[in-house]
Design a protein around this motif. Structure first.
Motif, PDB file in Angstrom:
ATOM      1  N   VAL A 126       9.624 -13.597 -20.511  1.00 18.03           N
ATOM      2  CA  VAL A 126      10.981 -13.837 -20.000  1.00 18.03           C
ATOM      3  C   VAL A 126      11.100 -13.181 -18.627  1.00 18.03           C
ATOM      4  O   VAL A 126      10.819 -11.985 -18.478  1.00 18.03           O
ATOM      5  CB  VAL A 126      12.050 -13.264 -20.952  1.00 18.03           C
ATOM      6  N   SER A 127      11.479 -13.954 -17.621  1.00 17.19           N
ATOM      7  CA  SER A 127      11.636 -13.449 -16.261  1.00 17.19           C
ATOM      8  C   SER A 127      13.079 -13.644 -15.804  1.00 17.19           C
ATOM      9  O   SER A 127      13.634 -14.736 -15.945  1.00 17.19           O
ATOM     10  CB  SER A 127      10.693 -14.179 -15.289  1.00 17.19           C
ATOM     11  N   VAL A 128      13.657 -12.576 -15.283  1.00 21.61           N
ATOM     12  CA  VAL A 128      15.027 -12.626 -14.758  1.00 21.61           C
ATOM     13  C   VAL A 128      14.952 -12.406 -13.247  1.00 21.61           C
ATOM     14  O   VAL A 128      14.430 -11.390 -12.789  1.00 21.61           O
ATOM     15  CB  VAL A 128      15.918 -11.560 -15.414  1.00 21.61           C
ATOM     16  N   TYR A 129      15.468 -13.363 -12.497  1.00 18.96           N
ATOM     17  CA  TYR A 129      15.488 -13.283 -11.032  1.00 18.96           C
ATOM     18  C   TYR A 129      16.918 -13.041 -10.568  1.00 18.96           C
ATOM     19  O   TYR A 129      17.835 -13.761 -10.972  1.00 18.96           O
ATOM     20  CB  TYR A 129      14.982 -14.571 -10.405  1.00 18.96           C
ATOM     21  N   SER A 130      17.095 -12.045  -9.710  1.00 24.02           N
ATOM     22  CA  SER A 130      18.398 -11.751  -9.118  1.00 24.02           C
ATOM     23  C   SER A 130      18.303 -11.975  -7.614  1.00 24.02           C
ATOM     24  O   SER A 130      17.452 -11.384  -6.940  1.00 24.02           O
ATOM     25  CB  SER A 130      18.816 -10.309  -9.414  1.00 24.02           C
ATOM     26  N   TYR A 131      19.187 -12.840  -7.094  1.00 28.84           N
ATOM     27  CA  TYR A 131      19.167 -13.203  -5.673  1.00 28.84           C
ATOM     28  C   TYR A 131      20.353 -12.571  -4.949  1.00 28.84           C
ATOM     29  O   TYR A 131      21.492 -12.643  -5.426  1.00 28.84           O
ATOM     30  CB  TYR A 131      19.220 -14.720  -5.517  1.00 28.84           C
ATOM     31  N   GLY A 132      20.076 -11.963  -3.795  1.00 33.28           N
ATOM     32  CA  GLY A 132      21.120 -11.361  -2.992  1.00 33.28           C
ATOM     33  C   GLY A 132      21.699 -12.343  -1.988  1.00 33.28           C
ATOM     34  O   GLY A 132      21.095 -13.372  -1.667  1.00 33.28           O
ATOM     35  N   ASN A 133      22.882 -12.033  -1.485  1.00 36.29           N
ATOM     36  CA  ASN A 133      23.523 -12.879  -0.479  1.00 36.29           C
ATOM     37  C   ASN A 133      22.742 -12.905   0.833  1.00 36.29           C
ATOM     38  O   ASN A 133      22.934 -13.804   1.652  1.00 36.29           O
ATOM     39  CB  ASN A 133      24.952 -12.394  -0.218  1.00 36.29           C
TER      40      ASN A 133
END
Length: 206
Positions: A126-133
């Motif tokens: 399971v991979s969780v990607y968090s993208y910044g503005n």
């Protein structure tokens, strides 16, 4: 001549003032950029925990993410296949206290639920990607194991090698699927005949 000297002094005075203002603005810009770059991206997945065993039909992903520019979106993948966008902006005052100074740090939480009906039993990444503005992103990996009951079915009538006479015969049986049964299709010699009725109560199949 005296008037010319006064004008020259005034010009020098305003040039000095403008120079000071520009220096102050430039210094503030440097300080702002420096403060921003000193805040690293941070993220953690609280649940599901590493190597957690999933026995139900779904599992939850909960955690938090911090980015100096603010978090734009959080995506969840299973075995590198996209599954869902997590709901972001959940209140996490504890994270804001632990890591102050981030944009929307008090709303750094995220959560989503992943259905396992389309995922095979066994171990999965399971991979969780968090993208910044600001275009940056970070990834958090965790492993889970999915347990599923096997698919089971039985044809009770007609029995194997039974001789059928007449134009019709009754077909009866039962079917079990961990995700639920949506249809029972009848084929004869690989040719579709019709869908059977299902959902009748049978006390023996438990």
């Amino acid at each position: 001549r005296c008037e010319a000297q006064v004008k020259k002094q005034n010009v020098r005075k305003w040039v000095g003032v403008i120079a000071i203002v520009l220096i102050v603005l430039y210094t503030n810009k440097i300080n702002t950029v420096s403060a921003t770059t000193k805040l690293p991206v941070r993220m953690n997945v609280d649940t599901s925990s590493k190597n957690q065993t999933i026995n139900g039909t779904s599992f939850a992903i909960k955690g938090w993410s911090l980015n100096s520019s603010g978090v734009k979106q959080v995506k969840v993948y299973v075995d590198n296949v996209y599954k869902a966008n997590a709901t972001k902006g959940l209140v996490r005052y504890d994270i804001n206290r632990a890591y102050p100074g981030y944009v929307n740090g008090s709303k750094s939480g995220f959560a989503c639920t992943i259905n396992v009906n389309t995922i095979k039993a066994g171990s999965h990444l399971v991979s969780v990607y968090s993208y910044g503005n600001n275009g940056t992103y970070q990834r958090y990996n965790t492993n889970i194991k999915i347990n599923k009951k096997p698919v089971r079915e039985c044809i009770e009538s007609p029995t194997n090698n039974q001789v059928v006479t007449g134009n019709n015969f009754n077909l009866k049986g039962w079917s079990l699927n961990p995700s639920g049964v949506t249809a029972v299709a009848i084929y004869i010699d690989n040719k579709f005949i019709h869908n059977a009725s299902y959902g009748s109560k049978i006390g023996r199949a438990h």
